[in-house]
Design an enzyme around this catalytic site. Sequence first.
Site, PDB file in Angstrom:
ATOM      1  CG  HIS A  98      -1.723   1.242   1.405  1.00 49.07           C
ATOM      2  ND1 HIS A  98      -2.977   1.396   0.848  1.00 49.07           N
ATOM      3  CD2 HIS A  98      -1.451   2.416   2.044  1.00 49.07           C
ATOM      4  CE1 HIS A  98      -3.447   2.590   1.151  1.00 49.07           C
ATOM      5  NE2 HIS A  98      -2.535   3.246   1.874  1.00 49.07           N
ATOM      6  CD  GLU A  99       2.077   3.498   3.642  1.00 50.95           C
ATOM      7  OE1 GLU A  99       2.354   4.595   3.103  1.00 50.95           O
ATOM      8  OE2 GLU A  99       1.028   3.327   4.301  1.00 50.95           O
ATOM      9  CG  HIS A 102       0.482   6.254  -0.556  1.00 53.59           C
ATOM     10  ND1 HIS A 102      -0.695   6.745  -1.078  1.00 53.59           N
ATOM     11  CD2 HIS A 102       0.159   5.722   0.653  1.00 53.59           C
ATOM     12  CE1 HIS A 102      -1.683   6.524  -0.224  1.00 53.59           C
ATOM     13  NE2 HIS A 102      -1.190   5.901   0.839  1.00 53.59           N
ATOM     14  CG  HIS A 106       5.448  11.598  -5.295  1.00 54.75           C
ATOM     15  ND1 HIS A 106       6.826  11.589  -5.231  1.00 54.75           N
ATOM     16  CD2 HIS A 106       5.087  12.905  -5.240  1.00 54.75           C
ATOM     17  CE1 HIS A 106       7.271  12.829  -5.148  1.00 54.75           C
ATOM     18  NE2 HIS A 106       6.247  13.645  -5.150  1.00 54.75           N
TER      19      HIS A 106
END
Length: 225
Positions: A98-99, A102, A106
Amino acid sequence: MFYDPTFVLLIPALLLALWAQIMVQSRFSEYSRVRSRIGMTGSELARFILDAAGLYDVRIEYVPGTLTDHYDPIHKVVRLSQATYNSDSIAALGVVAHEIGHAIQHATKYAPIVIRNAIAPIAQFSSNLAWVFFIIGIITGALGLAKFGILLFIAVVLFSIITLPVEFDASRRAVKILERNLMMPKEELKGVKAVLSAAAMTYVAATLMSIMQLLRMVLIARSRD
């Protein structure tokens, strides 16, 4: 004011937040005890996915705490908690993916995260001062100050709302990566989805809370106008 009946507006959001937190802790604890057959720890998975996406400049760091995992877009760092960094559990790998989602958002300039990052400083500033202006305005009868506090709090609400698609998309990317790139078995993906869906509900609860707080501020200001 402190016993204003509009406080009841917050009860559904408070209950949802409590339920979401219980579910996150319960599901993460449950699937933290189940090892994944992928054969990677959280930090190894993070590096593998980042390199596969060509994000060689994104670093991985260890941070203390449980579920303190996050992606820092300013310094391009994925920070993994002690519960995920060296763990090969289904729960840990889901949170890590999940991270990384991100980080990919980005890198690809995913619109909602670009907007969220742009308004983050404004939202932080507003969250610190909105209630100060509002309460001073209500106590002193200077409704102009109270309304200014409401305007500041609108930025907080907008930040919460734009956070929702960012978080849901990161979870979607996480499941897709684990399923297609790493061939995670379906029964393990079920656990990942359970953990991430519970985590997503905490953001839904936070958004509902901010909306209800804004509505409460408006009602209180109108009652004193």
